[in-house]
Design a protein around this motif. Structure first.
Motif, mmCIF file in Angstrom:
data_model
loop_
_atom_site.group_PDB
_atom_site.id
_atom_site.type_symbol
_atom_site.label_atom_id
_atom_site.label_comp_id
_atom_site.label_asym_id
_atom_site.label_seq_id
_atom_site.Cartn_x
_atom_site.Cartn_y
_atom_site.Cartn_z
ATOM 1 N N VAL A 118 10.362 34.734 -20.530
ATOM 2 C CA VAL A 118 11.315 35.744 -21.329
ATOM 3 C C VAL A 118 12.539 35.977 -20.348
ATOM 4 C CG1 VAL A 118 9.548 36.896 -22.786
ATOM 5 C CG2 VAL A 118 10.159 37.840 -20.440
ATOM 6 N N ASP A 119 13.709 36.258 -21.185
ATOM 7 C CA ASP A 119 14.823 36.783 -20.423
ATOM 8 C C ASP A 119 14.966 38.525 -20.007
ATOM 9 O OD1 ASP A 119 15.678 38.098 -22.707
ATOM 10 O OD2 ASP A 119 17.356 36.558 -23.263
ATOM 11 N N ASN A 120 15.694 38.835 -19.370
ATOM 12 C CA ASN A 120 15.770 40.202 -19.134
ATOM 13 C C ASN A 120 15.834 41.191 -20.371
ATOM 14 O OD1 ASN A 120 18.537 39.717 -19.437
ATOM 15 N ND2 ASN A 120 19.160 40.494 -17.552
ATOM 16 N N GLN A 121 16.091 40.863 -21.440
ATOM 17 C CA GLN A 121 16.075 41.398 -22.652
ATOM 18 C C GLN A 121 14.706 41.487 -23.333
ATOM 19 O OE1 GLN A 121 19.147 39.760 -22.407
ATOM 20 N NE2 GLN A 121 19.708 41.425 -21.143
ATOM 21 N N GLY A 122 13.696 40.634 -22.780
ATOM 22 C CA GLY A 122 12.468 40.259 -23.554
ATOM 23 C C GLY A 122 12.295 39.243 -24.658
ATOM 24 N N THR A 123 13.615 38.537 -24.763
ATOM 25 C CA THR A 123 13.699 37.563 -25.649
ATOM 26 C C THR A 123 12.973 36.185 -25.219
ATOM 27 O OG1 THR A 123 16.110 38.111 -26.204
ATOM 28 C CG2 THR A 123 15.298 36.027 -26.789
ATOM 29 N N PHE A 124 12.272 35.781 -26.168
ATOM 30 C CA PHE A 124 11.016 34.557 -25.748
ATOM 31 C C PHE A 124 12.217 33.323 -25.735
ATOM 32 C CE2 PHE A 124 8.446 31.124 -27.146
ATOM 33 C CZ PHE A 124 7.400 31.129 -26.268
ATOM 34 N N ILE A 125 11.952 32.615 -24.614
ATOM 35 C CA ILE A 125 12.761 31.484 -24.261
ATOM 36 C C ILE A 125 12.006 30.154 -24.475
ATOM 37 C CG2 ILE A 125 13.903 30.126 -22.174
ATOM 38 C CD1 ILE A 125 15.391 32.761 -22.875
ATOM 39 N N GLY A 126 10.729 30.327 -24.049
ATOM 40 C CA GLY A 126 9.836 29.019 -24.171
ATOM 41 C C GLY A 126 8.338 29.212 -23.297
ATOM 42 N N ILE A 127 7.858 28.399 -22.864
ATOM 43 C CA ILE A 127 6.716 28.282 -21.925
ATOM 44 C C ILE A 127 6.702 27.311 -20.818
ATOM 45 C CG2 ILE A 127 5.041 29.230 -23.964
ATOM 46 C CD1 ILE A 127 3.724 26.487 -24.055
ATOM 47 N N ILE A 128 6.111 27.867 -19.949
ATOM 48 C CA ILE A 128 5.720 26.735 -18.639
ATOM 49 C C ILE A 128 4.443 26.673 -18.695
ATOM 50 C CG2 ILE A 128 5.892 26.519 -16.047
ATOM 51 C CD1 ILE A 128 8.526 28.335 -15.994
ATOM 52 N N THR A 129 4.017 25.417 -18.695
ATOM 53 C CA THR A 129 2.456 25.088 -18.622
ATOM 54 C C THR A 129 2.000 24.739 -17.387
ATOM 55 O OG1 THR A 129 2.858 22.660 -19.294
ATOM 56 C CG2 THR A 129 2.498 24.097 -20.987
ATOM 57 N N ARG A 130 0.748 24.860 -17.099
ATOM 58 C CA ARG A 130 0.101 24.624 -15.838
ATOM 59 C C ARG A 130 0.024 22.874 -15.775
ATOM 60 N NH1 ARG A 130 -5.701 25.881 -15.983
ATOM 61 N NH2 ARG A 130 -5.187 28.190 -16.061
ATOM 62 N N LYS A 131 0.126 22.355 -16.985
ATOM 63 C CA LYS A 131 0.113 20.913 -16.811
ATOM 64 C C LYS A 131 1.277 20.363 -16.503
ATOM 65 C CE LYS A 131 -0.256 16.974 -20.018
ATOM 66 N NZ LYS A 131 -0.341 16.435 -21.326
ATOM 67 N N SER A 132 2.498 20.841 -16.709
ATOM 68 C CA SER A 132 3.843 20.549 -16.198
ATOM 69 C C SER A 132 3.838 20.640 -14.637
ATOM 70 C CB SER A 132 4.929 21.095 -16.927
ATOM 71 O OG SER A 132 5.089 22.519 -16.799
ATOM 72 N N ILE A 133 3.683 21.915 -14.323
ATOM 73 C CA ILE A 133 3.381 22.081 -12.903
ATOM 74 C C ILE A 133 2.652 20.967 -12.016
ATOM 75 C CG2 ILE A 133 2.876 23.874 -10.916
ATOM 76 C CD1 ILE A 133 5.489 24.432 -12.537
ATOM 77 N N LEU A 134 1.451 20.832 -12.664
ATOM 78 C CA LEU A 134 0.556 19.726 -12.035
ATOM 79 C C LEU A 134 1.237 18.614 -11.934
ATOM 80 C CD1 LEU A 134 -2.789 21.119 -13.048
ATOM 81 C CD2 LEU A 134 -2.257 21.204 -10.718
ATOM 82 N N LYS A 135 1.823 17.970 -12.842
ATOM 83 C CA LYS A 135 2.663 16.883 -12.734
ATOM 84 C C LYS A 135 3.616 16.735 -11.853
ATOM 85 C CE LYS A 135 2.286 15.015 -17.599
ATOM 86 N NZ LYS A 135 3.274 14.794 -18.936
ATOM 87 N N ALA A 136 4.368 17.802 -11.763
ATOM 88 C CA ALA A 136 5.351 17.820 -10.682
ATOM 89 C C ALA A 136 4.672 17.911 -9.382
ATOM 90 C CB ALA A 136 6.388 19.056 -10.603
ATOM 91 N N VAL A 137 3.509 18.531 -9.008
ATOM 92 C CA VAL A 137 2.872 18.433 -7.792
ATOM 93 C C VAL A 137 2.545 17.246 -7.577
ATOM 94 C CG1 VAL A 137 1.083 19.387 -6.528
ATOM 95 C CG2 VAL A 137 2.477 20.911 -7.887
ATOM 96 N N ASN A 138 1.927 16.192 -8.517
ATOM 97 C CA ASN A 138 1.501 15.244 -8.383
ATOM 98 C C ASN A 138 2.527 13.959 -7.857
ATOM 99 O OD1 ASN A 138 -0.578 12.846 -8.955
ATOM 100 N ND2 ASN A 138 0.550 12.414 -10.699
ATOM 101 N N SER A 139 3.588 14.366 -8.699
ATOM 102 C CA SER A 139 4.830 13.623 -8.126
ATOM 103 C C SER A 139 5.168 13.948 -6.650
ATOM 104 C CB SER A 139 5.962 13.956 -9.276
ATOM 105 O OG SER A 139 7.143 13.193 -8.624
ATOM 106 N N LEU A 140 4.996 15.039 -6.384
ATOM 107 C CA LEU A 140 5.403 15.504 -5.065
ATOM 108 C C LEU A 140 4.421 14.763 -3.935
ATOM 109 C CD1 LEU A 140 6.619 17.414 -2.795
ATOM 110 C CD2 LEU A 140 4.491 18.970 -3.364
ATOM 111 N N LEU A 141 3.315 14.913 -4.599
ATOM 112 C CA LEU A 141 2.184 14.156 -3.456
ATOM 113 C C LEU A 141 2.531 12.685 -3.365
ATOM 114 C CD1 LEU A 141 -0.922 16.086 -4.657
ATOM 115 C CD2 LEU A 141 0.497 16.413 -2.435
ATOM 116 N N HIS A 142 3.017 12.135 -4.559
ATOM 117 C CA HIS A 142 3.242 10.505 -4.434
ATOM 118 C C HIS A 142 4.522 10.009 -4.102
ATOM 119 C CE1 HIS A 142 -0.614 10.968 -7.068
ATOM 120 N NE2 HIS A 142 -1.020 9.566 -6.403
ATOM 121 N N ASP A 143 5.469 10.865 -4.303
ATOM 122 C CA ASP A 143 6.924 10.499 -4.217
ATOM 123 C C ASP A 143 7.520 11.087 -2.786
ATOM 124 O OD1 ASP A 143 6.438 8.765 -6.397
ATOM 125 O OD2 ASP A 143 7.082 10.122 -7.558
ATOM 126 N N PHE A 144 6.948 12.205 -2.416
ATOM 127 C CA PHE A 144 7.689 13.025 -1.482
ATOM 128 C C PHE A 144 8.352 12.084 -0.290
ATOM 129 C CE2 PHE A 144 8.099 15.801 2.190
ATOM 130 C CZ PHE A 144 9.136 16.798 1.696
#
Length: 154
Positions: A118-144
């Motif tokens: 949400v933004d600072n007015q409480g407007t819904f922007i979207g979601i961040i999923t655990r899956k998307s973060i884990l994909k990024a961490v996986n990329s980090l571990l393989h491509d860093f």
């Protein structure tokens, strides 16, 4: 604290973390329970964000939230079919600011499969999923090491 190099690498994928509100299944708090139950059951969603007509975040809803409300208040199917979901919304899932740090996001995602953004007015922007973060961490571990050289401290 996340090492600066790791954070920089992960933040390069930041646009991949957020699933925008326009790309999500979302319910309005005035939707009736029959409509919501039908969509949840037919589309296989376990939990969906709920917003107001003016896009303010309210909470999330699941079939179990609706059934728990029905049982708690001893309502009939007919009574439930006439109700909107506003009273049944689960507000226990923490939100995260669209300005939140990666550290805060990762700490909160430990307990939830997704975080409403949400933004600072409480407007819904979207979601961040655990899956998307884990994909990024996986990329980090393989491509860093394609971007950085690791040298141990003496």
């Amino acid at each position: 604290m996340i090492a600066k190099e790791f954070e920089d690498f992960l933040l390069q994928h930041l646009d991949h973390y957020l699933i925008a509100a326009d790309d999500l299944a979302i319910f309005i708090d005035s939707h009736n329970t029959d409509h919501v139950m039908l969509l949840l059951a037919n589309n296989g969603y376990s939990r969906v964000p709920v917003i107001t007509k003016d896009k303010k975040y309210v909470g999330t809803i699941s079939i179990s939230d609706i059934l728990s409300y029905k049982a708690k208040h001893q309502l009939t199917d007919w009574e439930m079919s006439k109700m909107d979901i506003a009273e049944m919304v689960n507000t226990k899932i923490e939100t995260i600011s669209d300005q939140a740090s990666l550290t805060e996001t990762m700490h909160k995602l430990i307990d939830y499969s997704f975080l409403p953004v949400v933004d600072n007015q409480g407007t819904f922007i979207g979601i961040i999923t655990r899956k998307s973060i884990l994909k990024a961490v996986n990329s980090l571990l393989h491509d860093f090491t394609d971007y950085y050289t690791i040298t141990p401290h003496d």
